[in-house]
Design an enzyme around this catalytic site. Structure first.
Site, PDB file in Angstrom:
ATOM      1  N   ALA A 115       1.017  -1.296   0.128  1.00  0.00           N
ATOM      2  CA  ALA A 115      -0.330  -0.098  -0.066  1.00  0.00           C
ATOM      3  C   ALA A 115       0.866   0.987  -0.098  1.00  0.00           C
ATOM      4  O   ALA A 115       1.737   1.468   1.170  1.00  0.00           O
ATOM      5  CB  ALA A 115      -0.829  -0.564   1.328  1.00  0.00           C
ATOM      6  N   PRO A 116       0.795   2.513  -0.733  1.00  0.00           N
ATOM      7  CA  PRO A 116      -0.931   2.464  -1.032  1.00  0.00           C
ATOM      8  C   PRO A 116      -0.626   1.582  -3.111  1.00  0.00           C
ATOM      9  O   PRO A 116      -1.997   2.777  -3.825  1.00  0.00           O
ATOM     10  CB  PRO A 116      -0.751   4.361  -1.396  1.00  0.00           C
ATOM     11  CG  PRO A 116       0.398   4.744  -1.332  1.00  0.00           C
ATOM     12  CD  PRO A 116       1.085   3.952  -0.544  1.00  0.00           C
ATOM     13  N   ASP A 174      -0.316 -10.235   6.534  1.00  0.00           N
ATOM     14  CA  ASP A 174       0.763  -9.154   7.786  1.00  0.00           C
ATOM     15  C   ASP A 174       2.405 -10.139   7.365  1.00  0.00           C
ATOM     16  O   ASP A 174       1.990 -10.621   6.757  1.00  0.00           O
ATOM     17  CB  ASP A 174       0.465  -9.580   8.833  1.00  0.00           C
ATOM     18  CG  ASP A 174       1.673  -9.043   9.952  1.00  0.00           C
ATOM     19  OD1 ASP A 174       2.644  -8.532   9.809  1.00  0.00           O
ATOM     20  OD2 ASP A 174       1.070  -9.356  11.150  1.00  0.00           O
ATOM     21  N   GLY A 198       1.638   2.601  -4.657  1.00  0.00           N
ATOM     22  CA  GLY A 198       2.693   3.179  -6.339  1.00  0.00           C
ATOM     23  C   GLY A 198       3.685   2.311  -6.379  1.00  0.00           C
ATOM     24  O   GLY A 198       3.544   2.261  -8.217  1.00  0.00           O
ATOM     25  N   CYS A 222      11.454   5.106   3.841  1.00  0.00           N
ATOM     26  CA  CYS A 222      11.390   6.939   3.300  1.00  0.00           C
ATOM     27  C   CYS A 222      11.892   7.273   4.623  1.00  0.00           C
ATOM     28  O   CYS A 222      11.344   7.883   5.063  1.00  0.00           O
ATOM     29  CB  CYS A 222      10.512   7.052   3.596  1.00  0.00           C
ATOM     30  SG  CYS A 222       8.838   6.591   4.262  1.00  0.00           S
TER      31      CYS A 222
END
Length: 627
Positions: free
Chosen positions: A331-332, A380, A334, A543
């Site tokens: 997710a999301p 998970d 990209g 990130c």
């Protein structure tokens, strides 16, 4: 400063000459003039954007050791500002880069109402790369590109990436004058302000406080309430939503908001409406400190707004047609869709996430882009490897979401009978009711379960808790996958996200919480290693600027799994990783890269000329697992 000293000297000289004739009156005039200048400077500093990122002291010391004090200071400043450009990935399965550029230019020209802000970007509308003195790549300088310029990336293999340039920081005249009432103000939450700095409007849920007597159509100065540390050690904005601002120093966080004004806008409703309605645009931003274009609902299916390092991570994976690829925390969606496009939609991509609604987001994005090779599962990441005979090695027929018509492949896992679910739910509900009555004791010795409670819990068991309000779509679960069943695995791990920008607050992270992120990521990486076949590839990315989640993970992987080795990445736009280690006051030693390994990873520094978010990428090749 030199000009100011000359001005003050000239004023003193003029005052000295005039005192011979009108000593007392002119001293008063000069004093009033100097006082006015000081007030103007004071309010000029107040009505500006010059935030300081607050860190936990131990975290600050840790990062200062890792990067050096000067570099970390530059990183902290860069994190509080947005990038100067928006990075857009073109869906080449549905359009071309040149066609998208023409559409974007037309949209931007229309939105600017012919103001001439849209630049044609020189001769060819391309974004080239130049080499800096230290060998790092950086984009064509922004002074060559006007605000609204649309440019094509010229990195080999990434010509489908488009940049739309913004501007900032810009000086905003908020209309302050010493002899006039202070400008009307609206205070927004920190998250709302971060979105505004990226080009969004100020929506009603983000409005925290407002001046008295604000009416629809009024011009308001917009500032941000950043969390402050309370006497109890916790962080909060210390303000009740709906607070009335008087424009005086008695207002909440009056001094703390100095240098935290993000722009000027028009109130789209009265003060009463701002705190009465649940949604909608509260303030339409007219003059922003950073002018960046919003691409919400623009060219859906043709473009995707994505940070440049995230696109590079998909390229580093180097997906090939016909391969079976796992995106563990997808997710999301990209990177998932970027991988699918690089594969020309030929092969199989398994995209998993633990959140029901996030899996729906991936489905929606794949459907919008017309990609059929993506199969989604709720799973998970810590349970990605199957136990026993429960696997998703084969994929069954597709099913269709009754609510949104999106196709999603279904696994062949067995269904649990309704009677068994009902029994489990009744037991769970009884436990919850007893706990609500205190210490697990039954109220009056009985527990009453309504049919509505049972039906609600059955839906929750089937769909997962998701967010407070589930989107209601169909999501298939998974019991994991067989070891060595994927050609390539992407683990874009959940992290502290300390590389995302703009970021106006970082005080809650502690050294302990950063270590916990690292522990969680190592457990996920252990799953990825088991799933990648010998000869396969694993790409790990985050990130965050935290070495404990980046270089320390690489050290862990190479030391534990001797059959893993770092591999070169293409394209290479980021800088080298950190070499060495860090010993903490409690004696814990965190080891990073060793000499020779630093150029095999990519670290994106938000303060570098590339002007990206903070990001990290490591690529591993899986050798023989025998022995």
């Amino acid at each position: 400063m030199k000009k100011e000293r000359v001005t003050l000297t000239l004023l003193k000289t003029l005052g000295s000459c005039r005192r011979r004739f009108h000593k007392t009156p002119n001293v008063a005039v000069t004093h009033r003039h100097q006082t006015t200048m000081e007030e103007q400077q004071l309010h000029s500093d107040r009505y500006s954007f010059n935030p300081t990122l607050k860190w936990n002291p131990e975290v600050h010391n840790y990062f200062a050791k890792a990067y050096g004090a000067d570099r970390f200071s530059r990183i902290s400043i860069a994190l509080t500002r947005p990038s100067r450009y928006s990075c857009i990935r073109v869906n080449t399965m549905r359009s071309t880069t040149d066609a998208v550029i023409e559409k974007l230019r037309a949209i931007l020209k229309e939105s600017s109402s012919g103001s001439g802000d849209v630049s044609e970007n020189g001769a060819n509308g391309n974004l080239a790369l130049v080499e800096s003195d230290d060998g790092d790549s950086n984009p064509l300088r922004g002074d060559c590109l006007g605000a609204g310029a649309v440019s094509k990336c010229q990195i080999p293999g990434m010509e489908y990436v488009v940049f739309v340039w913004g501007s900032g920081p810009r000086h905003i005249n908020y209309g302050y004058a010493p002899d006039l009432p202070p400008p009307k103000e609206v205070i927004v939450s920190r998250k709302c302000a971060e979105a505004v700095l990226r080009g969004a409007q100020a929506y009603v849920p983000g409005v925290m406080a407002c001046s008295a007597h604000v009416e629809k159509g009024d011009t308001v100065a917009v500032s941000v309430a950043v969390e402050q540390k309370g006497v109890d050690g916790g962080w909060s904005i210390g303000m009740t939503r709906g607070t009335v601002l008087q424009g005086s120093q008695a207002d909440p966080y009056y001094f703390e908001r100095n240098g935290l004004y993000i722009g000027q806008g028009t109130a789209m409703m009265s003060r009463a409406g701002l705190f009465r309605v649940p949604e909608g645009v509260g303030v339409e931003m007219k003059n922003r400190v950073y002018e960046l274009h919003s691409f919400h609902n623009v060219l859906e299916g043709e473009i995707f707004l994505q940070n440049l390092p995230s696109i590079v991570a998909a390229h580093a994976l180097d997906p090939q047609k016909g391969e079976r690829i796992l995106d563990m925390c997808a997710a999301p969606g990209g990177k998932t869709t970027a991988i699918a496009i690089l594969m020309k939609d030929e092969g199989e991509i398994i995209a998993t996430d633990r959140s029901h609604n996030k899996v729906l987001d991936i489905q929606k994005r794949a459907n919008e882009m017309g990609l059929s090779c993506i199969k989604t599962f709720k799973l998970d990441a810590l349970k990605s490897v199957s136990r026993g005979n429960h696997t998703n090695a084969s994929i069954g027929p597709s099913s269709c979401d009754a609510n949104n018509g999106m196709a999603n492949k279904v696994s062949d896992s067995s269904n649990v009978q309704g009677e068994g679910i009902l029994s489990i739910i009744e037991d769970r509900l009884k436990t919850e009711v007893m706990e609500e009555n205190g210490n697990g004791e039954k109220a009056n010795g009985k527990v009453y379960l309504s049919k509505a409670d049972i039906r609600k819990s059955m839906r929750r068991a089937r769909n997962g808790p998701g967010r407070n309000q589930s989107l209601g779509g169909r999501v298939d679960g998974s019991k994991g996958f067989s070891p060595n069943s994927f050609d390539r695995v992407l683990l874009d791990a959940p992290c502290s996200a300390l590389g995302l920008r703009p970021r106006l607050f970082a005080g809650e992270e502690t050294v302990e919480s950063l270590r916990n992120h690292g522990k969680y990521q190592r457990r996920m990486f252990d799953q990825a290693v088991q799933l990648a076949r010998p000869g396969g590839v694993i790409v790990y990315s985050t990130c965050t600027i935290n070495p404990g989640e980046n270089e320390a993970l690489v050290r862990y992987a190479l030391d534990k799994y001797k059959y893993l080795s770092l591999a070169p990445q293409h394209p290479r736009l980021g800088g080298p990783g950190l070499v060495g280690s860090c010993e903490f006051p409690d004696g814990y030693l965190e080891e990073w890269l060793r000499p020779g390994e630093e150029n095999l990873v990519q670290r994106f520094d938000p303060s570098s000329p590339l002007d990206t978010i903070g990001f990290f990428i490591a690529k591993f090749v899986v050798g023989s697992k025998d022995g």
